[in-house]
Design an enzyme around this catalytic site. Structure first.
Site, mmCIF file in Angstrom:
data_model
loop_
_atom_site.group_PDB
_atom_site.id
_atom_site.type_symbol
_atom_site.label_atom_id
_atom_site.label_comp_id
_atom_site.label_asym_id
_atom_site.label_seq_id
_atom_site.Cartn_x
_atom_site.Cartn_y
_atom_site.Cartn_z
ATOM 1 N N LEU A 102 0.866 -1.151 -0.168
ATOM 2 C CA LEU A 102 -0.056 0.017 0.045
ATOM 3 C C LEU A 102 0.853 1.322 0.083
ATOM 4 O O LEU A 102 1.549 1.599 1.070
ATOM 5 C CB LEU A 102 -0.787 -0.203 1.318
ATOM 6 C CG LEU A 102 -1.822 -1.343 1.335
ATOM 7 C CD1 LEU A 102 -2.622 -1.174 2.740
ATOM 8 C CD2 LEU A 102 -2.879 -1.055 0.082
ATOM 9 N N ASP A 203 -5.161 -2.176 18.831
ATOM 10 C CA ASP A 203 -3.925 -1.573 18.987
ATOM 11 C C ASP A 203 -3.592 -0.327 17.905
ATOM 12 O O ASP A 203 -2.710 -0.339 17.185
ATOM 13 C CB ASP A 203 -2.916 -2.955 18.232
ATOM 14 C CG ASP A 203 -1.532 -2.486 18.988
ATOM 15 O OD1 ASP A 203 -1.188 -1.663 19.686
ATOM 16 O OD2 ASP A 203 -0.353 -3.128 18.471
#
Length: 297
Positions: A102, A203
């Protein structure tokens, strides 16, 4: 492990070139190039097999065999709530995890607004209860995801705070441990108004947000049914660009319960406990300050 050969078996196509990107915890990071020009992101375990135990094994003594299984399960589960916000899993097994490569760029106000709206949509895809149906990990530490239909505060105290105290005790000292125990003892008073469970990343520090093309994509979760304030508190813990804009857009889409700002330190206790267990005394002060603020709030 012959990583290119393993990836070829897993993906069903050859790897043209494997570019090392360093390491994190107990795995190496790579950019894999395919013959057709596509690029993939690969995490590969560096331990030697099922008998290798991760850092912090005192918290349950769990091996790392399930670490990528948990990450892949979490990403897929989160994508069921908002596929536009979550990196798709291309392949995984007990040794590797493969995601698309990405491209990233600097954060922008537009991307921050995308993240705020996307989190509101994700959190609204409510699971049946707190926890998850798979054993969890955060970094190399096991997470007890035992499902519960009960109240969040009790679940958080029993599954996110108490299990890490023995491993953190030497660093925290007697007074530090007692301070966290006071939070656990008073969790019913501190947890805030009752809310249904939310589908959370678990997280969500800034390093797990990838920015690009006016949007945000989330990676590396410790996903579970939890409290939506946990994700927002984690974004605030180590700082994320345009945090005020993220929160403002989130509030417009899904207003938070009264007192949510005062509860931020409570939600930050678990990640700070994890950091104490993994990295030692450098996080002791932050943890004890958060515990004191949670009690005062």
């Amino acid at each position: 492990m012959d990583l290119p050969a393993h990836l070829r078996r897993l993906l069903g196509e050859p790897i043209d070139h494997l570019e090392p990107l360093g390491h994190s915890h107990a795995w190496t990071l790579h950019r894999a190039h395919l013959p057709d020009g596509r690029a993939l992101f690969v995490k590969a375990r560096t331990d030697t097999g099922p008998d290798a135990v991760g850092v912090g094994a005192g918290v349950g003594g769990t091996t790392l065999d399930g670490v990528f299984t948990a990450e892949a399960a979490g990403l897929r589960w989160l994508a069921a709530g908002n596929p536009d916000l979550i990196a798709p899993v291309l392949a995984s097994d007990s040794h590797v995890l493969v995601l698309p490569w990405l491209p990233t760029e600097a954060a922008s106000a537009t991307a921050a607004e995308y993240l705020g709206r996307g989190l509101a949509r994700l959190h609204a895809a409510a699971p049946a209860g707190y926890g998850a149906t798979w054993p969890g990990f955060i970094a190399t530490l096991p997470l007890d995801n035992s499902p519960s239909p009960g109240e969040w505060g009790t679940w958080y105290a029993e599954h996110r705070l108490a299990p890490y105290l023995p491993a953190a005790a030497e660093v925290l000292g007697r007074d530090g441990v007692r301070l966290i125990e006071r939070v656990i003892d008073r969790i019913g008073d501190l947890a805030g108004p009752a809310e249904p469970p939310s589908r959370i990343h678990g997280d969500l520090w800034s390093g797990n947000v990838l920015w690009g093309s006016g949007r945000a994509v989330l990676i590396d979760p410790a996903a579970h049914g939890g409290h939506r304030e946990t994700d927002l508190a984690m974004l605030a813990l180590f700082g994320v660009p345009y945090l005020d804009r993220i929160l403002a857009v989130y509030q417009e889409a899904a207003p938070l319960s009264s007192g949510w700002r005062q509860r931020i330190p409570l939600h930050q206790l678990h990640p700070l406990l994890v950091h104490v267990v993994l990295f030692g005394g450098s996080y002791r002060g932050m943890l004890l300050a958060a515990a004191a603020s949670a009690l005062a709030g």
